[in-house]
Motif scaffolding. Sequence first.
Motif, PDB file in Angstrom:
ATOM      1  N   PRO A   1       0.833  -1.208   0.000  1.00 57.28           N
ATOM      2  CA  PRO A   1       0.000   0.000   0.000  1.00 57.28           C
ATOM      3  C   PRO A   1       0.869   1.260   0.000  1.00 57.28           C
ATOM      4  N   PHE A   2       0.611   2.158  -0.958  1.00 58.26           N
ATOM      5  CA  PHE A   2       1.406   3.379  -1.048  1.00 58.26           C
ATOM      6  C   PHE A   2       0.707   4.563  -0.404  1.00 58.26           C
ATOM      7  N   PHE A   3      -0.550   4.773  -0.730  1.00 56.29           N
ATOM      8  CA  PHE A   3      -1.273   5.878  -0.105  1.00 56.29           C
ATOM      9  C   PHE A   3      -2.764   5.582  -0.146  1.00 56.29           C
ATOM     10  N   PRO A   4      -3.496   6.088   0.856  1.00 57.82           N
ATOM     11  CA  PRO A   4      -4.939   5.863   0.890  1.00 57.82           C
ATOM     12  C   PRO A   4      -5.652   6.679  -0.179  1.00 57.82           C
ATOM     13  N   VAL A   5      -6.716   6.102  -0.712  1.00 57.43           N
ATOM     14  CA  VAL A   5      -7.501   6.767  -1.739  1.00 57.43           C
ATOM     15  C   VAL A   5      -8.813   7.281  -1.155  1.00 57.43           C
ATOM     16  N   GLY A   6      -9.380   6.566  -0.212  1.00 52.52           N
ATOM     17  CA  GLY A   6     -10.636   6.986   0.394  1.00 52.52           C
ATOM     18  C   GLY A   6     -11.201   5.900   1.282  1.00 52.52           C
TER      19      GLY A   6
END
Length: 106
Positions: A45-50
């Motif tokens: 996981p790189f960054f949250p999207v929502g």
Amino acid sequence: MIIVFGIRKFSIYTFSPSELGFTDPSWNGIQFKVLQQYFHLMWIPFFPVGKKWAISKPDGKLYEVPHNILGHLGDPSAKVRTPWYAFAGLILAGVAGIISGISNMM
């Protein structure tokens, strides 16, 4: 070499219907889950999207929450914080950059 990327989701919190104000006995056995969506690269996981709501029924499957119930639930971001491991790829990239910078200085 194959590069695997995309958007996935995992459950970060589960609410019972009574916690959200649903007292009707027809809600027994149902759980409301807050799902964190994230962008991944090679399954990291790189960054949250929502965030989004889902209903978990006793059969173990996740279902989309109807729009008339979504108005009662509100924004999942206000109820549950994003876990740190949703940023694991960015953290790894930062640590690799620091280690690379230190090794170049020596």
